[in-house]
Design a protein around this motif. Structure first.
Motif, PDB file in Angstrom:
ATOM      1  N   GLU A  16       0.604  -1.256   0.435  1.00 25.18           N
ATOM      2  CA  GLU A  16       0.096   0.320  -0.009  1.00 25.18           C
ATOM      3  C   GLU A  16       0.393   1.500  -0.064  1.00 25.18           C
ATOM      4  OE1 GLU A  16      -2.856  -0.859   3.477  1.00 25.18           O
ATOM      5  OE2 GLU A  16      -3.821  -1.789   2.246  1.00 25.18           O
ATOM      6  N   ARG A  17       1.552   1.413   0.570  1.00 21.39           N
ATOM      7  CA  ARG A  17       3.199   2.466   0.612  1.00 21.39           C
ATOM      8  C   ARG A  17       3.418   2.603  -0.329  1.00 21.39           C
ATOM      9  NH1 ARG A  17       4.496   0.959   6.653  1.00 21.39           N
ATOM     10  NH2 ARG A  17       6.044   0.154   5.277  1.00 21.39           N
ATOM     11  N   MET A  18       3.706   1.071  -1.137  1.00 27.79           N
ATOM     12  CA  MET A  18       4.692   1.597  -2.365  1.00 27.79           C
ATOM     13  C   MET A  18       3.795   2.598  -3.714  1.00 27.79           C
ATOM     14  SD  MET A  18       7.399  -1.934  -2.994  1.00 27.79           S
ATOM     15  CE  MET A  18       7.705  -0.933  -4.434  1.00 27.79           C
ATOM     16  N   GLN A  19       2.478   1.973  -3.734  1.00 25.20           N
ATOM     17  CA  GLN A  19       1.593   2.581  -4.333  1.00 25.20           C
ATOM     18  C   GLN A  19       1.459   4.341  -4.459  1.00 25.20           C
ATOM     19  OE1 GLN A  19      -2.290   0.240  -3.730  1.00 25.20           O
ATOM     20  NE2 GLN A  19      -1.563  -1.613  -5.228  1.00 25.20           N
ATOM     21  N   GLU A  20       1.478   3.938  -2.612  1.00 24.32           N
ATOM     22  CA  GLU A  20       1.203   6.503  -2.500  1.00 24.32           C
ATOM     23  C   GLU A  20       2.424   6.754  -3.141  1.00 24.32           C
ATOM     24  OE1 GLU A  20       0.783   5.863   1.882  1.00 24.32           O
ATOM     25  OE2 GLU A  20      -0.954   4.597   1.550  1.00 24.32           O
ATOM     26  N   MET A  21       3.461   5.953  -2.819  1.00 23.94           N
ATOM     27  CA  MET A  21       4.991   6.209  -2.932  1.00 23.94           C
ATOM     28  C   MET A  21       4.822   6.528  -4.609  1.00 23.94           C
ATOM     29  SD  MET A  21       8.698   5.135  -2.616  1.00 23.94           S
ATOM     30  CE  MET A  21       8.512   3.952  -4.124  1.00 23.94           C
ATOM     31  N   GLN A  22       4.036   5.503  -4.989  1.00 28.03           N
ATOM     32  CA  GLN A  22       4.425   6.012  -7.289  1.00 28.03           C
ATOM     33  C   GLN A  22       3.343   6.806  -7.217  1.00 28.03           C
ATOM     34  OE1 GLN A  22       3.400   1.777  -8.932  1.00 28.03           O
ATOM     35  NE2 GLN A  22       5.417   1.055  -8.113  1.00 28.03           N
ATOM     36  N   ALA A  23       2.034   7.150  -6.630  1.00 27.10           N
ATOM     37  CA  ALA A  23       1.075   8.351  -7.168  1.00 27.10           C
ATOM     38  C   ALA A  23       2.380   9.598  -6.516  1.00 27.10           C
ATOM     39  CB  ALA A  23       0.037   8.278  -6.712  1.00 27.10           C
ATOM     40  N   MET A  86      13.398   9.397  -5.880  1.00 24.35           N
ATOM     41  CA  MET A  86      12.935   8.499  -5.855  1.00 24.35           C
ATOM     42  C   MET A  86      13.326   6.572  -4.756  1.00 24.35           C
ATOM     43  SD  MET A  86      12.868   4.782  -7.631  1.00 24.35           S
ATOM     44  CE  MET A  86      14.121   4.406  -7.862  1.00 24.35           C
ATOM     45  N   GLN A  87      15.301   7.421  -4.751  1.00 23.96           N
ATOM     46  CA  GLN A  87      15.703   6.786  -3.591  1.00 23.96           C
ATOM     47  C   GLN A  87      15.497   7.222  -2.075  1.00 23.96           C
ATOM     48  OE1 GLN A  87      18.158   3.577  -4.141  1.00 23.96           O
ATOM     49  NE2 GLN A  87      17.269   3.205  -6.231  1.00 23.96           N
ATOM     50  N   GLU A  88      15.246   8.740  -2.375  1.00 26.65           N
ATOM     51  CA  GLU A  88      14.666   9.012  -0.635  1.00 26.65           C
ATOM     52  C   GLU A  88      14.036   8.292  -0.218  1.00 26.65           C
ATOM     53  OE1 GLU A  88      14.940  13.226  -1.328  1.00 26.65           O
ATOM     54  OE2 GLU A  88      17.409  12.928  -1.774  1.00 26.65           O
ATOM     55  N   GLU A  89      12.818   8.468  -0.948  1.00 26.83           N
ATOM     56  CA  GLU A  89      11.237   7.849  -0.842  1.00 26.83           C
ATOM     57  C   GLU A  89      11.426   5.935  -0.319  1.00 26.83           C
ATOM     58  OE1 GLU A  89       8.892  10.268  -0.026  1.00 26.83           O
ATOM     59  OE2 GLU A  89      10.586  11.132  -0.409  1.00 26.83           O
ATOM     60  N   MET A  90      12.439   5.162  -1.365  1.00 20.98           N
ATOM     61  CA  MET A  90      12.528   3.728  -0.995  1.00 20.98           C
ATOM     62  C   MET A  90      13.070   4.290   0.030  1.00 20.98           C
ATOM     63  SD  MET A  90      10.972   2.185  -2.788  1.00 20.98           S
ATOM     64  CE  MET A  90      11.531   0.690  -2.475  1.00 20.98           C
ATOM     65  N   GLN A  91      14.233   4.252   1.130  1.00 20.77           N
ATOM     66  CA  GLN A  91      14.555   4.625   1.599  1.00 20.77           C
ATOM     67  C   GLN A  91      13.988   4.864   2.959  1.00 20.77           C
ATOM     68  OE1 GLN A  91      18.377   6.810   1.926  1.00 20.77           O
ATOM     69  NE2 GLN A  91      19.223   4.585   1.003  1.00 20.77           N
ATOM     70  N   LYS A  92      12.553   6.107   2.972  1.00 27.41           N
ATOM     71  CA  LYS A  92      11.627   6.395   4.144  1.00 27.41           C
ATOM     72  C   LYS A  92      11.277   4.971   3.952  1.00 27.41           C
ATOM     73  CE  LYS A  92      11.750  11.133   3.195  1.00 27.41           C
ATOM     74  NZ  LYS A  92      10.821  12.089   2.775  1.00 27.41           N
ATOM     75  N   LEU A  93      10.624   4.464   2.969  1.00 27.89           N
ATOM     76  CA  LEU A  93       9.406   3.560   3.172  1.00 27.89           C
ATOM     77  C   LEU A  93       9.901   2.251   3.308  1.00 27.89           C
ATOM     78  CD1 LEU A  93       6.425   2.226   1.796  1.00 27.89           C
ATOM     79  CD2 LEU A  93       7.875   1.890   0.073  1.00 27.89           C
ATOM     80  N   THR A  94      11.093   1.537   3.477  1.00 25.96           N
ATOM     81  CA  THR A  94      11.863   0.687   3.699  1.00 25.96           C
ATOM     82  C   THR A  94      12.891   1.086   4.818  1.00 25.96           C
ATOM     83  OG1 THR A  94      14.004   0.960   2.573  1.00 25.96           O
ATOM     84  CG2 THR A  94      12.367  -0.483   1.739  1.00 25.96           C
ATOM     85  N   GLY A  95      12.803   1.908   6.144  1.00 25.72           N
ATOM     86  CA  GLY A  95      13.479   2.030   6.689  1.00 25.72           C
ATOM     87  C   GLY A  95      14.636   2.261   6.876  1.00 25.72           C
ATOM     88  N   GLY A  96      15.323   2.433   5.774  1.00 29.69           N
ATOM     89  CA  GLY A  96      16.890   2.507   5.527  1.00 29.69           C
ATOM     90  C   GLY A  96      17.075   1.523   5.158  1.00 29.69           C
TER      91      GLY A  96
END
Length: 107
Positions: A16-23, A86-96
């Motif tokens: 769900e968070r990945m879908q939000e990030m893609q949007a 995108m990498q910054e957002e992914m790190q937030k999503l995956t907790g670093g």
């Protein structure tokens, strides 16, 4: 089995968070430039170019190579900025937690 249920919930939340990030990345706009700002390219976080601005002094029909090179450099600059965001957002999503090498996301 309780741990499996918790793990499945976490996977679903991550999806769900990945879908939000893609949007969010689709709405994000970054700008790349070259030639001391004489050429600017705007693109979305997903790499879709939205606009190109060229200083009129660069337009010389007898010398298009310089203009072509500057457009290419500005587009690459914008793409690099979009990838960085995108990498910054992914790190937030995956907790670093870093993604495995070669792991490609669907965008």
């Amino acid at each position: 089995m309780k741990n499996l249920g918790n793990m499945m919930k976490q996977v679903q939340q991550m999806q769900e968070r990945m879908q939000e990030m893609q949007a969010q990345l689709q709405e994000l706009e970054v700008e790349g430039s070259s030639g001391a700002g004489m050429v600017k390219v705007s693109m979305t976080g997903k790499g879709e170019m939205k606009s190109i601005k060229i200083d009129p002094s660069l337009v010389d029909p007898s010398d298009t190579e310089v203009l072509e090179d500057l457009i290419l450099a500005a587009a690459n600059d914008a793409k690099a900025k979009a990838d960085e965001k995108m990498q910054e957002e992914m790190q937030k999503l995956t907790g670093g937690m870093p993604l495995p090498p070669g792991f490609k996301l669907p965008f």
